[in-house]
Design a protein around this motif. Sequence first.
Motif, PDB file in Angstrom:
ATOM      1  N   GLN A 231       0.816  -1.206   0.000  1.00 41.24           N
ATOM      2  CA  GLN A 231       0.000   0.000   0.000  1.00 41.24           C
ATOM      3  C   GLN A 231       0.852   1.260   0.000  1.00 41.24           C
ATOM      4  OE1 GLN A 231      -1.948   0.260   4.027  1.00 41.24           O
ATOM      5  NE2 GLN A 231      -0.753  -1.607   4.375  1.00 41.24           N
ATOM      6  N   LYS A 232       0.307   2.302  -0.576  1.00 38.71           N
ATOM      7  CA  LYS A 232       0.961   3.606  -0.522  1.00 38.71           C
ATOM      8  C   LYS A 232       0.806   4.178   0.875  1.00 38.71           C
ATOM      9  CE  LYS A 232       0.143   4.532  -5.428  1.00 38.71           C
ATOM     10  NZ  LYS A 232      -0.496   5.410  -6.439  1.00 38.71           N
ATOM     11  N   ARG A 261       3.036  -5.932  -7.602  1.00 39.82           N
ATOM     12  CA  ARG A 261       3.369  -4.684  -6.907  1.00 39.82           C
ATOM     13  C   ARG A 261       4.778  -4.744  -6.319  1.00 39.82           C
ATOM     14  NH1 ARG A 261      -2.139  -2.391  -3.920  1.00 39.82           N
ATOM     15  NH2 ARG A 261      -3.588  -2.939  -5.605  1.00 39.82           N
ATOM     16  N   TYR A 271       5.450   1.767  -2.582  1.00 44.76           N
ATOM     17  CA  TYR A 271       4.765   1.101  -1.473  1.00 44.76           C
ATOM     18  C   TYR A 271       5.785   0.915  -0.347  1.00 44.76           C
ATOM     19  CZ  TYR A 271       1.762  -0.108  -5.441  1.00 44.76           C
ATOM     20  OH  TYR A 271       0.977  -0.065  -6.567  1.00 44.76           O
TER      21      TYR A 271
END
Length: 287
Positions: A231-232, A261, A271
Amino acid sequence: MKVSNVYKKGGREINEDACVMNEKAGIYAAVDGATGLDGVPGYIASHAVKEELNKATADHSLFSYVKLANERVQKETMKYYEANITKSSVTDFLEIPKVERSSTALAAIKLAPNYSFLEYVHAADCMLFLQYETGAIRMVTLDLVEDLDSRAIYKLVEKREKDANRHLTLGDLREMVNPILVENRSKANTYGGYSVIDGSDEVLEFLELGRISLNRVSKILLVSDGLLLPQKLDEPDAWIKTANLAFSDGLDQLVKEVGKREDDDPHCVTYPRFKKMDDKTGILIEF
């Protein structure tokens, strides 16, 4: 009932996760070992838990088997510490500093023979989700490790953005935030911290456990945090997004998306995280 699972090694030589599929006892678990800081490897704890849960039968409660597994973790940790770290006898488990112990997260369930209910036991950042016939997703467990780790992640990003640190590797940056990681580890099985299976007596006070009716439940998901969608910074609801993808498209698709990712962000910039890839364990049960 249909059961599928994934079990995939991350970037290290040894997979510190473990996956329990004890069909006779109705016990399923995602287990995620954590290596002590300059201490005992995480697989010591995770594999000890796996072995105990694999030996379990349907005769006793899930918690009773997890309690036995915790005792096994203590014995195996002391054995490793004696042989590989102190090179001398360890007579008391408390001689081993908390931050150096092998420990493990756990999301475990035990299904009733008629699938009318489940028992669960939870520690740290392995997670348990249910999906109902309506499509609604229930996050049974809460990841109390995530907000502690986020302090170190924010500090890592802050240091990386300074011009003087542009040349530093991820390992260098992690070393700079190590005091936060040590502080976080010291909070294991304390109020204000999180539960984790590390062989201590305290863990029994902090484990989460319970019984849930399976009325109108269509799917059950157990995952280690290696399957959390990268996740960012400040991205909300990452765990729900993870569960939604697993429930809708299956574990293989979740693994594929997590891997994409990770590969697209090898330096952990888009991320932010502590390592490119983690061990991955997931179990999906469908009724």
